[in-house]
Design a protein around this motif. Structure first.
Motif, PDB file in Angstrom:
ATOM      1  N   LEU A  97      -9.128   0.807   3.785  1.00 50.68           N
ATOM      2  CA  LEU A  97      -8.599   2.176   3.904  1.00 50.68           C
ATOM      3  C   LEU A  97      -7.183   2.264   3.347  1.00 50.68           C
ATOM      4  CD1 LEU A  97      -9.978   2.872   7.475  1.00 50.68           C
ATOM      5  CD2 LEU A  97     -10.622   4.136   5.420  1.00 50.68           C
ATOM      6  N   LEU A  98      -6.359   1.252   3.630  1.00 50.35           N
ATOM      7  CA  LEU A  98      -4.992   1.250   3.101  1.00 50.35           C
ATOM      8  C   LEU A  98      -4.983   1.189   1.575  1.00 50.35           C
ATOM      9  CD1 LEU A  98      -3.253  -1.232   5.597  1.00 50.35           C
ATOM     10  CD2 LEU A  98      -2.900   1.246   5.471  1.00 50.35           C
ATOM     11  N   SER A  99      -5.995   0.534   1.007  1.00 51.52           N
ATOM     12  CA  SER A  99      -6.074   0.403  -0.447  1.00 51.52           C
ATOM     13  C   SER A  99      -6.251   1.741  -1.144  1.00 51.52           C
ATOM     14  CB  SER A  99      -7.246  -0.532  -0.823  1.00 51.52           C
ATOM     15  OG  SER A  99      -7.076  -1.817  -0.286  1.00 51.52           O
ATOM     16  N   GLN A 100      -6.667   2.755  -0.383  1.00 51.55           N
ATOM     17  CA  GLN A 100      -6.881   4.065  -0.963  1.00 51.55           C
ATOM     18  C   GLN A 100      -5.622   4.948  -0.936  1.00 51.55           C
ATOM     19  OE1 GLN A 100     -10.326   5.822   0.964  1.00 51.55           O
ATOM     20  NE2 GLN A 100     -11.414   3.851   0.975  1.00 51.55           N
ATOM     21  N   PHE A 116       0.847  -1.182   0.000  1.00 51.49           N
ATOM     22  CA  PHE A 116       0.000   0.000   0.000  1.00 51.49           C
ATOM     23  C   PHE A 116       0.892   1.244   0.000  1.00 51.49           C
ATOM     24  CE2 PHE A 116      -1.946  -3.449   2.418  1.00 51.49           C
ATOM     25  CZ  PHE A 116      -3.123  -3.639   1.722  1.00 51.49           C
ATOM     26  N   GLY A 117       0.502   2.226  -0.800  1.00 50.30           N
ATOM     27  CA  GLY A 117       1.306   3.435  -0.912  1.00 50.30           C
ATOM     28  C   GLY A 117       2.253   3.335  -2.090  1.00 50.30           C
ATOM     29  N   PRO A 118       3.284   4.188  -2.141  1.00 49.34           N
ATOM     30  CA  PRO A 118       4.215   4.202  -3.273  1.00 49.34           C
ATOM     31  C   PRO A 118       4.857   2.838  -3.507  1.00 49.34           C
ATOM     32  CG  PRO A 118       4.560   6.102  -1.849  1.00 49.34           C
ATOM     33  CD  PRO A 118       3.621   5.206  -1.124  1.00 49.34           C
ATOM     34  N   VAL A 119       4.899   2.404  -4.752  1.00 49.04           N
ATOM     35  CA  VAL A 119       5.453   1.096  -5.092  1.00 49.04           C
ATOM     36  C   VAL A 119       6.917   0.992  -4.673  1.00 49.04           C
ATOM     37  CG1 VAL A 119       6.004  -0.480  -6.993  1.00 49.04           C
ATOM     38  CG2 VAL A 119       3.856   0.808  -7.015  1.00 49.04           C
ATOM     39  N   GLU A 120       7.660   2.086  -4.892  1.00 48.22           N
ATOM     40  CA  GLU A 120       9.094   2.043  -4.605  1.00 48.22           C
ATOM     41  C   GLU A 120       9.394   2.046  -3.105  1.00 48.22           C
ATOM     42  OE1 GLU A 120       7.756   6.293  -5.053  1.00 48.22           O
ATOM     43  OE2 GLU A 120       7.476   4.386  -6.129  1.00 48.22           O
ATOM     44  N   ARG A 121       8.475   2.547  -2.308  1.00 42.32           N
ATOM     45  CA  ARG A 121       8.666   2.562  -0.862  1.00 42.32           C
ATOM     46  C   ARG A 121       7.305   2.422  -0.165  1.00 42.32           C
ATOM     47  NH1 ARG A 121      12.318   6.885   2.654  1.00 42.32           N
ATOM     48  NH2 ARG A 121      12.322   5.673   4.585  1.00 42.32           N
ATOM     49  N   PRO A 122       6.791   1.192  -0.076  1.00 44.32           N
ATOM     50  CA  PRO A 122       5.457   0.970   0.490  1.00 44.32           C
ATOM     51  C   PRO A 122       5.338   1.474   1.927  1.00 44.32           C
ATOM     52  CG  PRO A 122       6.288  -1.003  -0.609  1.00 44.32           C
ATOM     53  CD  PRO A 122       7.430  -0.052  -0.512  1.00 44.32           C
ATOM     54  N   LEU A 123       4.162   1.986   2.230  1.00 41.73           N
ATOM     55  CA  LEU A 123       3.895   2.457   3.590  1.00 41.73           C
ATOM     56  C   LEU A 123       3.409   1.323   4.481  1.00 41.73           C
ATOM     57  CD1 LEU A 123       2.056   5.828   2.817  1.00 41.73           C
ATOM     58  CD2 LEU A 123       4.485   5.451   3.276  1.00 41.73           C
ATOM     59  N   ALA A 124       2.813   0.304   3.860  1.00 46.13           N
ATOM     60  CA  ALA A 124       2.274  -0.835   4.605  1.00 46.13           C
ATOM     61  C   ALA A 124       2.135  -2.006   3.635  1.00 46.13           C
ATOM     62  CB  ALA A 124       0.929  -0.492   5.238  1.00 46.13           C
ATOM     63  N   ALA A 125       1.896  -3.184   4.200  1.00 46.11           N
ATOM     64  CA  ALA A 125       1.746  -4.364   3.350  1.00 46.11           C
ATOM     65  C   ALA A 125       0.845  -5.388   4.015  1.00 46.11           C
ATOM     66  CB  ALA A 125       3.115  -4.982   3.060  1.00 46.11           C
ATOM     67  N   CYS A 137      -5.322   5.640   8.948  1.00 40.61           N
ATOM     68  CA  CYS A 137      -6.117   4.469   8.570  1.00 40.61           C
ATOM     69  C   CYS A 137      -6.395   3.590   9.787  1.00 40.61           C
ATOM     70  CB  CYS A 137      -5.395   3.653   7.497  1.00 40.61           C
ATOM     71  SG  CYS A 137      -5.319   4.427   5.870  1.00 40.61           S
ATOM     72  N   ILE A 138      -5.387   3.404  10.626  1.00 44.10           N
ATOM     73  CA  ILE A 138      -5.543   2.591  11.831  1.00 44.10           C
ATOM     74  C   ILE A 138      -6.603   3.193  12.748  1.00 44.10           C
ATOM     75  CG2 ILE A 138      -4.387   1.854  13.955  1.00 44.10           C
ATOM     76  CD1 ILE A 138      -1.804   1.629  12.332  1.00 44.10           C
ATOM     77  N   GLU A 139      -6.544   4.524  12.913  1.00 39.57           N
ATOM     78  CA  GLU A 139      -7.496   5.192  13.792  1.00 39.57           C
ATOM     79  C   GLU A 139      -8.909   5.130  13.225  1.00 39.57           C
ATOM     80  OE1 GLU A 139      -5.847   9.063  14.158  1.00 39.57           O
ATOM     81  OE2 GLU A 139      -4.273   8.458  15.571  1.00 39.57           O
ATOM     82  N   PRO A 177       3.969   4.338  12.492  1.00 44.81           N
ATOM     83  CA  PRO A 177       3.821   4.221  11.044  1.00 44.81           C
ATOM     84  C   PRO A 177       3.703   5.601  10.413  1.00 44.81           C
ATOM     85  CG  PRO A 177       1.745   3.733  12.139  1.00 44.81           C
ATOM     86  CD  PRO A 177       2.776   3.901  13.222  1.00 44.81           C
ATOM     87  N   ALA A 178       3.760   5.638   9.105  1.00 39.87           N
ATOM     88  CA  ALA A 178       3.604   6.912   8.395  1.00 39.87           C
ATOM     89  C   ALA A 178       2.250   7.526   8.723  1.00 39.87           C
ATOM     90  CB  ALA A 178       3.736   6.679   6.896  1.00 39.87           C
ATOM     91  N   GLY A 179       2.172   8.851   8.649  1.00 38.17           N
ATOM     92  CA  GLY A 179       0.940   9.559   9.000  1.00 38.17           C
ATOM     93  C   GLY A 179      -0.307   9.008   8.339  1.00 38.17           C
ATOM     94  N   PRO A 180      -0.307   8.765   7.011  1.00 32.91           N
ATOM     95  CA  PRO A 180      -1.504   8.233   6.359  1.00 32.91           C
ATOM     96  C   PRO A 180      -1.914   6.863   6.897  1.00 32.91           C
ATOM     97  CG  PRO A 180      -0.003   9.170   4.733  1.00 32.91           C
ATOM     98  CD  PRO A 180       0.741   9.132   6.030  1.00 32.91           C
ATOM     99  N   VAL A 181      -0.916   6.025   7.231  1.00 34.17           N
ATOM    100  CA  VAL A 181      -1.213   4.696   7.765  1.00 34.17           C
ATOM    101  C   VAL A 181      -1.789   4.826   9.173  1.00 34.17           C
ATOM    102  CG1 VAL A 181      -0.229   2.478   8.455  1.00 34.17           C
ATOM    103  CG2 VAL A 181       0.565   3.613   6.358  1.00 34.17           C
TER     104      VAL A 181
END
Length: 326
Positions: free
Chosen positions: A322-325, A227-236, A279-281, A272-276
């Motif tokens: 949510l992560l998928s977005q 999830f997130g940028p392909v080159e540096r995923p934020l989550a998986a 999503c958790i919250e 985790p990164a802010g967007p992640v």
């Protein structure tokens, strides 16, 4: 016993060397962080703390320099009582039962958590058929998953089934697949994490990969999606297949890769990164994002091939959506 499990009780003789000064109960609690100050005081009241051969009973007394001996008794197993707690049954016959355990329910009673466990629910559901081989407090339990981990668990209803299942777990002839959502993504995308797991030398309430004294542990993993940028995923989303089953194995192994389970309060060091985090919250995930999704085995009595699967529980399903977005 196979175990992706809650911490066992720590007991036995402990010898602690204090430098002296300050209250003795406070000094001992600081030297033994796995025990609360109240627990130290209770041990004193029971005559289980001594210094120089003399009992230490006054916690407010000044600590003197020297060795203190503490006798930590094993917990007394109280016989659990049946409780009418709803169960999601995936498979059941006269020999065993497979259930889908929700997060937040402990496997069996323990000090401080004597009720509301899976064992209490099973005693109500199964009645007198539950095997007692696992011990008074853990009837029928062959393997365990953490209180805050959800998913598939098998429990024996007869002694023969208990022995047969225990043999399968010992021989690693059980197919166990967990779904984890991780901070970042493990690299490479498919691999094996191998390393002994034992008590952390820095925190007795945690497990850790250790160089000596631990138990051999092997986890095979595959990154299913990122999830997130392909080159540096934020989550998986990661599928983990257990070859062994040690306490907190998946959580410790994933954390060792720098990709702990999201929401893990013990092994998820760092945010985790802010967007992640958002999503958790929003998903209202209040525990580690780990789910026992598949349990497969050959029935120890009938020889039938059993494979039980559990979909993602609501909190983890919301998290994935949510992560998928991102």
């Amino acid at each position: 016993m196979a175990s992706e499990a809650d911490d066992d009780e720590v007991f036995g003789l402990r010898v602690v060397t204090l430098a002296g000064g300050g209250r003795v109960d406070k000094a001992l609690a600081e030297a033994l962080p796995e025990f609360s100050r109240a627990r130290i005081q209770a041990l004193m009241a029971e005559g289980r703390v001594s210094q120089g051969g003399a009992p230490v009973s006054d916690g407010s007394a000044k600590a003197v320099a020297g060795d203190y001996r503490l006798e930590i008794p094993p917990p007394i197993a109280a016989e659990p009582k049946p409780e009418n707690i709803p169960l999601v049954v995936l498979y059941e016959d006269a020999h065993l039962i497979v259930v889908d355990k929700p997060a937040g329910i402990a496997m069996h009673p323990a000090p401080g958590s004597e009720s509301g466990t899976l064992v209490n629910a099973l005693l109500h559901h199964c009645g007198d058929t539950l095997s007692g081989i696992g011990g008074v407090a853990r009837p029928g339990i062959v393997h365990r998953i953490d209180k805050e981990t959800s998913g598939v668990v098998v429990v024996a209803k007869t002694d023969a089934a208990h022995q047969g299942l225990s043999t399968l777990f010992a021989a690693h002839d059980i197919d166990r697949v967990y779904v984890a959502f991780t901070r970042g993504a493990p690299s490479p995308i498919k691999g094996t994490i191998e390393g002994a797991i034992g008590r952390s030398p820095n925190d007795r309430k945690k497990m850790a990969m250790v160089k000596s004294g631990g138990r051999h542990a092997v986890t095979h993993y595959t990154v299913v999606r990122t999830f997130g940028p392909v080159e540096r995923p934020l989550a998986a989303r990661v599928a983990c297949r257990l070859e062994t089953g040690r306490t907190h194995q998946i959580r410790v192994h994933l954390a060792s890769k720098g990709t702990p389970c999201l929401g893990d309060p013990v092994y998820g060091s760092g945010s985790p990164a802010g967007p992640v985090k958002a999503c958790i919250e929003t998903a209202q995930l209040s525990r580690q994002a780990l789910h026992a999704a598949v349990l497969g085995f050959v029935h120890p009595i009938t020889g039938e091939t059993i494979r039980c699967e559990s979909p993602l529980p609501p909190d983890m399903a919301r998290l994935e959506a949510l992560l998928s977005q991102l």
